[in-house]
Design a protein around this motif. Structure first.
Motif, PDB file in Angstrom:
ATOM      1  N   ARG A  20      60.232  39.700  20.407  1.00  0.00           N
ATOM      2  CA  ARG A  20      60.905  38.972  19.318  1.00  0.00           C
ATOM      3  C   ARG A  20      59.908  38.179  18.489  1.00  0.00           C
ATOM      4  O   ARG A  20      60.012  38.118  17.263  1.00  0.00           O
ATOM      5  CB  ARG A  20      61.952  37.987  19.875  1.00  0.00           C
ATOM      6  CG  ARG A  20      63.208  38.586  20.410  1.00  0.00           C
ATOM      7  CD  ARG A  20      64.320  37.551  20.509  1.00  0.00           C
ATOM      8  NE  ARG A  20      63.945  36.300  21.129  1.00  0.00           N
ATOM      9  CZ  ARG A  20      64.010  36.027  22.427  1.00  0.00           C
ATOM     10  NH1 ARG A  20      64.442  36.981  23.260  1.00  0.00           N
ATOM     11  NH2 ARG A  20      63.684  34.851  22.910  1.00  0.00           N
ATOM     12  N   ASP A  21      58.951  37.563  19.165  1.00  0.00           N
ATOM     13  CA  ASP A  21      57.984  36.706  18.474  1.00  0.00           C
ATOM     14  C   ASP A  21      57.076  37.480  17.520  1.00  0.00           C
ATOM     15  O   ASP A  21      56.417  36.883  16.664  1.00  0.00           O
ATOM     16  CB  ASP A  21      57.132  35.941  19.496  1.00  0.00           C
ATOM     17  CG  ASP A  21      57.915  34.855  20.215  1.00  0.00           C
ATOM     18  OD1 ASP A  21      59.029  34.523  19.761  1.00  0.00           O
ATOM     19  OD2 ASP A  21      57.428  34.353  21.253  1.00  0.00           O
TER      20      ASP A  21
ATOM     21  N   ASN B 181      59.200  39.710  12.043  1.00  0.00           N
ATOM     22  CA  ASN B 181      59.408  38.839  10.880  1.00  0.00           C
ATOM     23  C   ASN B 181      60.894  38.720  10.525  1.00  0.00           C
ATOM     24  O   ASN B 181      61.346  37.675  10.063  1.00  0.00           O
ATOM     25  CB  ASN B 181      58.652  39.387   9.665  1.00  0.00           C
ATOM     26  CG  ASN B 181      57.170  39.545   9.935  1.00  0.00           C
ATOM     27  OD1 ASN B 181      56.694  40.661  10.148  1.00  0.00           O
ATOM     28  ND2 ASN B 181      56.431  38.445   9.952  1.00  0.00           N
ATOM     29  N   ILE B 182      61.623  39.815  10.709  1.00  0.00           N
ATOM     30  CA  ILE B 182      63.060  39.841  10.414  1.00  0.00           C
ATOM     31  C   ILE B 182      63.774  40.491  11.596  1.00  0.00           C
ATOM     32  O   ILE B 182      63.364  41.559  12.052  1.00  0.00           O
ATOM     33  CB  ILE B 182      63.371  40.644   9.130  1.00  0.00           C
ATOM     34  CG1 ILE B 182      62.607  40.077   7.914  1.00  0.00           C
ATOM     35  CG2 ILE B 182      64.875  40.642   8.840  1.00  0.00           C
ATOM     36  CD1 ILE B 182      62.696  40.959   6.673  1.00  0.00           C
ATOM     37  N   LYS B 183      64.835  39.834  12.072  1.00  0.00           N
ATOM     38  CA  LYS B 183      65.607  40.386  13.200  1.00  0.00           C
ATOM     39  C   LYS B 183      67.034  40.666  12.722  1.00  0.00           C
ATOM     40  O   LYS B 183      67.720  39.762  12.254  1.00  0.00           O
ATOM     41  CB  LYS B 183      65.595  39.412  14.381  1.00  0.00           C
ATOM     42  CG  LYS B 183      64.204  39.223  14.975  1.00  0.00           C
ATOM     43  CD  LYS B 183      64.194  38.278  16.162  1.00  0.00           C
ATOM     44  CE  LYS B 183      64.359  36.816  15.758  1.00  0.00           C
ATOM     45  NZ  LYS B 183      63.231  36.315  14.946  1.00  0.00           N
ATOM     46  N   ILE B 184      67.439  41.924  12.870  1.00  0.00           N
ATOM     47  CA  ILE B 184      68.755  42.379  12.390  1.00  0.00           C
ATOM     48  C   ILE B 184      69.571  42.881  13.569  1.00  0.00           C
ATOM     49  O   ILE B 184      69.070  43.645  14.401  1.00  0.00           O
ATOM     50  CB  ILE B 184      68.592  43.514  11.351  1.00  0.00           C
ATOM     51  CG1 ILE B 184      67.799  43.006  10.129  1.00  0.00           C
ATOM     52  CG2 ILE B 184      69.953  44.060  10.921  1.00  0.00           C
ATOM     53  CD1 ILE B 184      67.333  44.128   9.209  1.00  0.00           C
TER      54      ILE B 184
ATOM     55  N   ARG C 273      72.396  36.201  19.115  1.00  0.00           N
ATOM     56  CA  ARG C 273      72.083  34.851  18.630  1.00  0.00           C
ATOM     57  C   ARG C 273      70.658  34.740  18.082  1.00  0.00           C
ATOM     58  O   ARG C 273      70.328  33.783  17.378  1.00  0.00           O
ATOM     59  CB  ARG C 273      72.295  33.820  19.748  1.00  0.00           C
ATOM     60  CG  ARG C 273      71.291  33.877  20.895  1.00  0.00           C
ATOM     61  CD  ARG C 273      71.654  32.816  21.937  1.00  0.00           C
ATOM     62  NE  ARG C 273      70.706  32.736  23.045  1.00  0.00           N
ATOM     63  CZ  ARG C 273      70.754  33.453  24.145  1.00  0.00           C
ATOM     64  NH1 ARG C 273      71.724  34.351  24.279  1.00  0.00           N
ATOM     65  NH2 ARG C 273      69.869  33.298  25.105  1.00  0.00           N
ATOM     66  N   TYR C 274      69.811  35.707  18.413  1.00  0.00           N
ATOM     67  CA  TYR C 274      68.433  35.682  17.913  1.00  0.00           C
ATOM     68  C   TYR C 274      68.303  36.322  16.530  1.00  0.00           C
ATOM     69  O   TYR C 274      67.246  36.244  15.901  1.00  0.00           O
ATOM     70  CB  TYR C 274      67.499  36.416  18.880  1.00  0.00           C
ATOM     71  CG  TYR C 274      67.440  35.797  20.254  1.00  0.00           C
ATOM     72  CD1 TYR C 274      66.923  34.511  20.445  1.00  0.00           C
ATOM     73  CD2 TYR C 274      67.907  36.493  21.371  1.00  0.00           C
ATOM     74  CE1 TYR C 274      66.869  33.943  21.714  1.00  0.00           C
ATOM     75  CE2 TYR C 274      67.852  35.926  22.641  1.00  0.00           C
ATOM     76  CZ  TYR C 274      67.333  34.657  22.797  1.00  0.00           C
ATOM     77  OH  TYR C 274      67.285  34.087  24.049  1.00  0.00           O
ATOM     78  N   ALA C 275      69.361  36.961  16.058  1.00  0.00           N
ATOM     79  CA  ALA C 275      69.289  37.707  14.795  1.00  0.00           C
ATOM     80  C   ALA C 275      69.254  36.774  13.583  1.00  0.00           C
ATOM     81  O   ALA C 275      69.925  35.738  13.555  1.00  0.00           O
ATOM     82  CB  ALA C 275      70.484  38.654  14.687  1.00  0.00           C
ATOM     83  N   ASP C 276      68.468  37.177  12.585  1.00  0.00           N
ATOM     84  CA  ASP C 276      68.468  36.483  11.296  1.00  0.00           C
ATOM     85  C   ASP C 276      69.613  37.003  10.435  1.00  0.00           C
ATOM     86  O   ASP C 276      70.181  36.278   9.624  1.00  0.00           O
ATOM     87  CB  ASP C 276      67.141  36.728  10.558  1.00  0.00           C
ATOM     88  CG  ASP C 276      65.943  36.302  11.392  1.00  0.00           C
ATOM     89  OD1 ASP C 276      65.900  35.134  11.801  1.00  0.00           O
ATOM     90  OD2 ASP C 276      65.060  37.154  11.644  1.00  0.00           O
ATOM     91  N   ILE C 277      69.924  38.287  10.618  1.00  0.00           N
ATOM     92  CA  ILE C 277      70.975  38.946   9.829  1.00  0.00           C
ATOM     93  C   ILE C 277      71.845  39.763  10.774  1.00  0.00           C
ATOM     94  O   ILE C 277      71.331  40.478  11.636  1.00  0.00           O
ATOM     95  CB  ILE C 277      70.356  39.903   8.775  1.00  0.00           C
ATOM     96  CG1 ILE C 277      69.421  39.139   7.826  1.00  0.00           C
ATOM     97  CG2 ILE C 277      71.442  40.633   7.984  1.00  0.00           C
ATOM     98  CD1 ILE C 277      68.515  40.045   7.005  1.00  0.00           C
TER      99      ILE C 277
ATOM    100  N   THR D 191      65.434  43.326  -0.177  1.00  0.00           N
ATOM    101  CA  THR D 191      64.696  42.132   0.291  1.00  0.00           C
ATOM    102  C   THR D 191      63.324  42.512   0.819  1.00  0.00           C
ATOM    103  O   THR D 191      62.327  41.860   0.515  1.00  0.00           O
ATOM    104  CB  THR D 191      65.507  41.415   1.387  1.00  0.00           C
ATOM    105  OG1 THR D 191      66.787  41.059   0.876  1.00  0.00           O
ATOM    106  CG2 THR D 191      64.790  40.158   1.861  1.00  0.00           C
TER     107      THR D 191
END
Length: 204
Positions: free
Chosen positions: A118-119, A122-125, A174-178, A196
């Motif tokens: 995860r780290d 840059n983007i987590k979907i 819960r870790y998702a940005d989108i 984007t």
């Protein structure tokens, strides 16, 4: 390099989202599927291999996956393993040569359960879909690609896929940005994400 993680339940439509984004970004993307990094089980009898829980994080060789993602980010070429669901083993002689690109998509049901992985994103979907829709896709996939009957596919879903989804995959949302609802059919969300990413690349 921009690293995008795309997670979601089995049969949620992740592959459809990946293909749509890849198509829109034409040639700028390399895809790293979690499914290539299942631990090798060739040392086990076939009967034991067939009992492997592929929906548990312990089934994934996250150490190798994280190492190879890191190497691609450093501009290095990697030799990605080739895994067969039918034999539950990793090929001893065959690999896939993967070269770095402007965008890397890491895709799989369990990728958000590993903090080190995860780290690096840059983007987590997270691709979300109704359980009924996922079950239908899983039955089709398992009967067409993984040698299961409809009965064994439903049994596998009930005994393994669903409980693992509730224990590991759903909480990783819960870790998702989108979050993309409606799975891979959400064209609006896919278009927005592709635009984007394209903008981020143009601004580099």
């Amino acid at each position: 390099m921009l690293v995008i993680g795309i997670a979601g339940g089995s049969g949620s439509g992740k592959t459809t989202v990946v293909k749509a984004i890849t198509r829109q970004l034409s040639g700028k993307v390399v895809v790293i599927p979690q499914d290539s990094y299942y631990k090798d089980s060739s040392h086990l009898p076939m009967e034991e291999r067939q009992k492997i829980n592929f929906d548990h994080p312990d089934a994934i060789d996250f150490k190798l996956l994280c190492e190879q993602v890191k190497e691609l980010k450093q501009g290095k070429t990697i030799e990605q393993p080739v895994y067969s669901y039918l034999t539950c083993s990793r090929s001893k002689t065959e690999t896939v040569t993967v070269e770095p690109a402007e965008v890397m998509i890491v895709e799989g049901i369990l990728i958000f359960t590993c903090k080190e992985l995860r780290d690096q994103m840059n983007i987590k979907i997270f691709v979300d879909a109704d359980d009924d829709d996922r079950l239908m896709r899983i039955i089709l996939r398992d009967t067409e690609e993984r040698g299961r009957t409809i009965h064994t596919a439903i049994e596998h879903y009930t005994e393994t896929v669903k409980p693992m989804h509730l224990q590991f995959i759903e909480p990783s949302k819960r870790y998702a940005d989108i979050i993309i609802p409606q799975g891979g059919h959400n064209k609006v969300a896919i278009d927005v994400i592709a635009a984007t990413v394209d903008k981020a690349l143009n601004n580099k």
